[in-house]
Enzyme design. Sequence first.
Site, PDB file in Angstrom:
ATOM      1  N   GLU A 254      41.054 -12.725 -81.220  1.00 33.62           N
ATOM      2  CA  GLU A 254      41.592 -12.898 -80.026  1.00 33.62           C
ATOM      3  C   GLU A 254      43.159 -12.364 -80.249  1.00 33.62           C
ATOM      4  OE1 GLU A 254      41.516 -16.565 -77.910  1.00 33.62           O
ATOM      5  OE2 GLU A 254      39.230 -15.615 -77.076  1.00 33.62           O
TER       6      GLU A 254
ATOM      7  N   ASP B 248      32.569 -21.439 -76.021  1.00 37.81           N
ATOM      8  CA  ASP B 248      34.112 -21.806 -75.836  1.00 37.81           C
ATOM      9  C   ASP B 248      34.674 -23.055 -74.607  1.00 37.81           C
ATOM     10  OD1 ASP B 248      36.733 -21.831 -75.557  1.00 37.81           O
ATOM     11  OD2 ASP B 248      37.446 -20.214 -74.727  1.00 37.81           O
TER      12      ASP B 248
ATOM     13  N   GLU C 191      40.786 -27.270 -70.398  1.00 35.54           N
ATOM     14  CA  GLU C 191      40.906 -25.625 -69.649  1.00 35.54           C
ATOM     15  C   GLU C 191      39.496 -25.456 -68.534  1.00 35.54           C
ATOM     16  OE1 GLU C 191      40.604 -22.815 -72.644  1.00 35.54           O
ATOM     17  OE2 GLU C 191      40.626 -21.391 -71.365  1.00 35.54           O
TER      18      GLU C 191
END
Length: 673
Positions: free
Chosen positions: A284, A363, A391
């Site tokens: 990333e 993820d 998240e």
Amino acid sequence: MTGDTHVHPAWLPDAAFAALGSRRTLVIGEGLLVDTVVRELEAACARHGGAVHHREDPPHPHEFDLIMAVHSAAGALAAQAPGDLGTEGYAVARSDGTTLVLAAAPAGLLHGLFHLVRAGEAAFADAHPPAVHRPALARRMLDHWDNIDVHPVMGHVERGYAGGSIFWQGGGLTRDLDRVARYARLLAACGVNAVTVNNVNVHATEATLLTDRLADVATLADVLRPYGITTHLSVSFAAPRTVGGLPTADPLDLAVRDWWARTTRRVYEAIPDFGGYVVKADSEGQPGPSGYGRSHADGANTLAEALAPHGGVVHWRAFVYDHRQDWRDRGTDRARAAYDHFAPLDGQFDDNVILQVKYGPIDFQPREPVSPVIAAMPHTRLAVELQVTQEYTGQQRHVCYLAPLWREVLDFAPWGDEPPTVADVVARSGGLVAVSNVGDDAYWTGHPLAQANLYAFGRLAWDPGADPAAVLDEWIGLTFPAAGGDGTLRRILHDLMDDSWSVYEQYTAPLGIGFMVRPGTHYGPDVDGYEYTPWGTYHFADRDGIGVDRSRATGTGFAGQYPPHWAYVYESPRTCPDELLLFFHHVGYGHVLHSGETVIQHIYDTHFAGAERTVAMRRRWADAAGLVDDDLHARVSERLDEQVRSAAEWRDQVNTYFLRKSGVPDAYGRTIH
Ligand code: GCV
């Protein structure tokens, strides 16, 4: 709330120390952590009327209600503790009106203290022979994704839902170190023993924590140390270049290796018990060894070599994938990435490298299979990474108690349905890591009930076999002393939280498909939000069906990354468990699940049921009015309102999307838009 500072005491309210604090206690032993134990007892005794003595020679029998001793300072007691207690274990016994806690090292005594806090009056009830308590996992770490400077997109704490950082404020170290000490105390009380103090995405200012700002890290370490917490730092792989002034960060370059060695030596001069580095490399946008044509093993080993003389470790993250994928390319599968990058490197990492693997291949979704990397690297130290910060599980606006998810991961047997389990693997090597959910919010975690996730992480890392409902019960008892009353509050909290992960799963993305969230924020539904993006998270829904074919026979071959047992189970829709069906297979809407329901009807039913259950949760919480602090009640009520609203939004968007795609009506004729 505690009166003076308006910080909620979480699972250590004064009342939790009533049993201990009203006794006469003798502490035998010396050292920093023994001093912490003494200080804790002194504070408890001052509030609850007991007394504490501290000395180094053995006690006079039956002189005290409670004797806490470090083994080496109390040879006379050693015979009473069976087995090897290790550095963090302790034994507890009770006879002749005295409770005895024996440890081989000061950290064990501290854990023994918090054992007694959890036990309350029961610690002083029935006589019993020594019972030994040892952590199953030596490494139990929380990673903070905290930035020093508020990031323009990700904020102060990346994926943080509880305000700003408790470590960094105003562009530097926080001035509220008391808050950090309270945090350390809470962590010690649930079993966490290591913390990383900055984000794995290391930006320019944060990169200097390794050099110019090292004194700030040392200050934090000084505050964390008395509670047995070791400090770790996330570092940038490019640091030799960006903060070291070298022309390269090539891990095989001698000047680069020398830079890491010198820099690391300085870190240990400032922080002698420093834990080590955490690195997100080639992921990333973070720099890594690939830029120099080097492997992850080359990269990790260079840092490991610098840490080794000091006893430090490098946590090297396996979260590496192509985030610039072409969505048109169905041959590239993000789920395969960690295995493809790392499995060929098994055996090439130094002994003080810990490969940190997210529990699932994508993820932190509410439902994923366990990562195949765990079975693929028997010659590498592995840690499994969980996400306490919510998240993808409601961002601390939704109640979602995650311990049942984590327990499933820990119980998973990577080589078949017999042990060793994931818990066994990480116990033997790198331990358990999680991304923290704490910020400078008065309740620590934004949603007061999200404290339970932090607590449960620590308790499961200490004992991966712990029952999530029992851990929750323990947390309720400590956090809400009033729950002891007629049991009403305890029942309400269990009703709300025990199954909240499965409720969340019901009203969000179905059958393991994941990622139907809004891009960027990752909050709320957006079925096609990521469908035509470069991030590699697709569902491939069309008018006929949905799901990703990851079989070996016709798909991406991801199923073949597992050892034979699971490769077989996941290969076919016939054997694949319902909850993971769409993760592994593209099937028609009429496909009949093992449950007997069609995929499309399952989507409708679970989304209606999940949203309805949030309404019931909100109703149930109303019964807690007057049983908890009014502010806390109001905070949870306000979040439950949002959860009910959001769950309805999920239900309506997902159901409408699939009705429009499939044209198949709901068998029960409910409203779909
Ligand atoms: C710290 C996900 C999150 C990122 C996070 C990343 C990681 O992609 O959305 O915010 O970055 O995981 O684990 O490194």
